[in-house]
Design an enzyme around this catalytic site. Structure first.
Site, mmCIF file in Angstrom:
data_model
loop_
_atom_site.group_PDB
_atom_site.id
_atom_site.type_symbol
_atom_site.label_atom_id
_atom_site.label_comp_id
_atom_site.label_asym_id
_atom_site.label_seq_id
_atom_site.Cartn_x
_atom_site.Cartn_y
_atom_site.Cartn_z
ATOM 1 C CG HIS A 1 41.452 47.946 38.616
ATOM 2 N ND1 HIS A 1 40.196 47.388 38.729
ATOM 3 C CD2 HIS A 1 41.447 48.618 37.431
ATOM 4 C CE1 HIS A 1 39.465 47.706 37.673
ATOM 5 N NE2 HIS A 1 40.201 48.444 36.869
ATOM 6 C CG ASP B 1 39.373 46.413 41.734
ATOM 7 O OD1 ASP B 1 39.383 47.654 41.861
ATOM 8 O OD2 ASP B 1 39.035 45.845 40.688
ATOM 9 C CB SER C 1 39.189 48.024 33.912
ATOM 10 O OG SER C 1 38.774 49.179 34.604
#
EC number: 3.4.14.-
Length: 721
Positions: A675, A643, A560
């Site tokens: 994600h 995602d 991320s």
């Protein structure tokens, strides 16, 4: 309960075994321990995945709080939730329904004879998050949440009519969120009553379920994707329900604003916000996210948290206590405290509050008076590890469930005035997969960062010998407002990486949470600035001070925001210090940030909209031509199709550039993951590829015959060269 055989779950400490990806994934995963009213036993669930059967099994057990022994309560995997009604009586959710496909059932039974229970209610859809309260008459009032149609009826996916077209049409945002596309259905809290029968007759559902949320247009509770039972509460007398909802009048993709609503359990009135823009008690200027409503023991007060900023998801949470029926401004409690608590419970006498908060790389418990002034400093009474749940026992102590970097389940008792009293159970003393792990596997240090001292964890490999040298793994966390904490993770577990033959260093640079709001806030419009400086200084500290770390053969990995930072490092001088990089779901192209779903996030992080503050978005652009020309370190790129926070095009763009620049690289994709990678079979491949990649380039593959290899993965590699 004496008819059951209690099993000891204590084991003698032994030499630590390397934690492999298979062991990490298949180790039993236990829930919070929920004590019965007598405080003698606690119930908890366990689930475990097997790579032999490729299935997950689950069961419920009782934990003796005096001896630490356990016994199986039921092996029925359809039992999804349990609520204590008395010392022996249990209300539970059966996740199947014999009469209604896609529905669930409520059952009443005894812990001492679990299999002899009876069905009290058949519910027309899937529900979870059960909370219950016994009334003076003996009736049971309960709440749970499920999906709702706009007209307020419960949505049952199995009975819903399938549309003839797959088209989706939107006139407003959100369009999609996290890993799902929005539809006309939404989450809602439903209430119901189990009526106590006469004589030997048991409980049965009285009337129909009532939707407490749908009468408020555009309200939703719990709020997805992470909302759950902590988004609402049922008063101890069963009369009132409080729930959180995003502000119905504001665009959900642009604001974090949410309110706490209050509604009678019987839905005789429409829910009203206690801290909305027109509520008489709303504190001035407080417009951010509200969370975690909890009623006091006598039901006359409601504690909750709220942030100030209406576009900042990582603003500091402040505790408030609302008196039901009051029109006075809702007072804050310890409002100046420089921490951001996220859970709260009242002591049985209603005078004190216990809150859980991130603090210095841990999640700790603190106590404070319910009427504390803003300058009050709450007192911590737990230390290592991260607390995930806590319940009061009859002696006013707390039964605490938590984890640490060396155990995925730790149960103990604690008191505000005494700290930890008694250790009851820990997974590292129970499970062969975690055998021998312990506090000696980790340490921590502080170093001078960009503008303040920065914290970092150190995680050691199996049979660590400080006279030897181990290659460095540099872990970079996501968020960016997040942290590496002394808690267990099944996704990014530093011990599993260390046991390949590395020392893992996991710093908490600028932007991290739990070290004061100033550090958290300082990352705004500064993504590649102070945090990057902190990471450089951390690497230099390790290089100069940790003699047992081999920085010449180090690697770095992150997800991320951590993936963004890996991408940023690839085009920076620090990138040349590593033999390999792993970038999971990181943003790469600055202009692509407008494709995210939670627009408030990017607009707050970069001080404006995509068109008004374009230079801010591009200031920290890993895809800038001058940075791409520096790309050289072998890189594994991981990105999944579902995602929607950072769409898969980001990973594909990065991989395209790496390939065209001739940088050794590989792209790993999961079409069914978001994600995060959570499917056990996918998680195994993820670990094999990530660890195999770094092992190949760090030299560990040659020095450790047991190290994971890229060839361990059975998935074929597509290569047209």
């Amino acid at each position: 309960m004496g008819a059951f055989r209690w099993l000891s779950i204590a084991a003698a400490a032994s030499t630590a075994l390397a934690l492999t990806p298979e062991q990490l994934i298949t180790a039993p995963r236990r829930s919070e321990a929920i004590p019965d009213p007598s405080g003698k036993v606690a119930v908890f669930s366990t689930s475990q995945y097997s790579f032999e059967t490729h299935k997950r099994t689950s069961w419920w057990s009782l934990l003796d709080l005096k001896t630490g022994q356990t016994k199986v309560l039921t092996n029925d995997s359809s039992v999804s939730e349990i609520v204590w009604l008395s010392d022996d009586s249990i209300l539970y959710v059966n996740s199947t329904n014999a009469d209604i496909p896609g529905g669930v059932e409520l059952w009443v039974t005894q812990a001492s004879s679990f299999a002899k229970g009876y069905k009290a209610a058949s519910l027309p859809a899937s529900f979870s998050g059960l909370k219950a309260a016994k009334t003076k008459s003996g009736d049971i009032r309960f709440v749970a949440y499920g999906q709702s149609y706009p007209n307020g009826t419960a949505y049952n996916e199995e009975l819903a009519t399938a549309p003839l077209s797959s088209a989706r049409i939107y006139d407003s945002i959100y369009v999609r969120h996290w890993d799902y596309w929005l539809s006309t259905t939404f989450n809602a809290v439903f209430s119901g009553t189990l009526k106590k029968g006469h004589g030997k007759n048991g409980y049965s559902l009285d009337g129909e379920l009532k939707n407490l949320v749908s009468p408020v247009k555009n309200a939703e509770s719990p709020y997805p994707p992470f909302g759950g039972a902590s988004d609402y509460d049922l008063s101890p007398d069963g009369k009132w329900v409080a729930f959180k909802s995003k502000a119905p009048e504001l665009p959900k993709a642009n604001f974090t604003t949410s309110y706490i609503y209050l509604v009678p359990h019987d839905a005789s009135e429409t829910a009203r916000p206690i801290n909305g823009p027109d509520s008489p008690g709303t504190p001035k200027g407080i417009k951010g996210d509200s969370s975690s409503p909890v009623f006091s023991p006598n039901g006359d007060k409601l504690a909750y948290f709220q942030m100030r900023d209406e576009t900042y998801e990582s603003d500091r949470r402040v505790l408030y206590v609302y008196s039901l029926g009051s029109k006075k401004t809702i007072p804050s409690v310890a409002g100046d405290w420089d921490r951001s608590p996220d859970s709260v419970k009242w002591t049985p006498d209603g005078k004190t509050l216990i809150v859980g908060s991130e603090d210095l790389g841990r999640t700790r418990l603190f106590s404070l008076p319910a009427n504390a002034k803003d300058d009050y400093k709450p007192k911590n009474f737990t230390d290592g590890g991260s607390v995930s749940a806590y319940y009061f026992l009859p002696d006013s102590s707390l039964l605490v469930t938590g984890s640490a970097l060396w155990t995925n389940w730790n149960v103990y008792t604690a008191k505000p005035e005494k700290g930890v009293i008694k250790k009851i159970a820990s997974a590292n003393e129970i499970d062969p997969e975690l055998k021998g792990l312990g506090p000696s596997d980790i340490s921590e240090f502080y170093f001078q960062g960009n503008f303040t001292d920065i914290h970092a964890w150190v995680i050691y490999p199996e049979n660590f010998d400080k006279s030897k040298k181990y290659p460095l793994i540099f872990f970079i966390h996501g968020g960016p407002q997040g942290n590496w904490a002394d808690g267990w993770s099944t996704r990014w577990n530093p011990k599993a990486w260390a046991d390949q033959g590395y020392v893992v260093v996991a710093p908490n640079p600028t932007g991290s949470t739990g070290f004061g709001q100033a550090l958290t806030d300082a990352i705004q419009n500064n993504w590649g600035g102070a945090p990057y400086d902190d990471l450089v200084k951390c690497w230099e500290y390790v290089h100069e001070n940790l003699d047992y770390v081999d920085t010449d053969h180090g690697v770095a990995a992150g997800a991320s925001y951590g993936g963004f930072m890996i991408n940023w490092i690839q085009g920076s001088p620090l990138g040349r210090k590593f033999k390999a990089l792993v970038s999971h779901d990181g943003t790469f192209v600055a202009d692509a940030k407008v494709s995210t779903e939670e627009l408030w996030f990017m607009q707050r992080e970069f001080n404006g909209t995509f068109w008004d503050a374009r230079d801010n978005y591009r200031r920290w652009d890993p895809s800038a031509p001058e940075r791409i020309l520096q790309f050289a370190t072998p890189m594994l790129v991981i990105h999944s199709d579902k995602d929607y926070r950072l769409p898969v095009a980001e990973g594909l763009s990065l991989f395209n550039v790496l390939q065209e620049r001739g940088v050794p690289s590989r792209f790993l994709n999961f079409p069914d993951e978001n994600h995060w990678v959570v499917n056990p079979e996918n998680s195994l491949v993820w670990h094999q590829q990530a660890l195999g990649w770094i092992n190949k380039y760090s030299g560990v593959e040659k020095s450790n015959p047991n190290a994971v290899s890229l060839e361990d993965t059975v998935v074929p590699v597509v290569n047209y060269n």
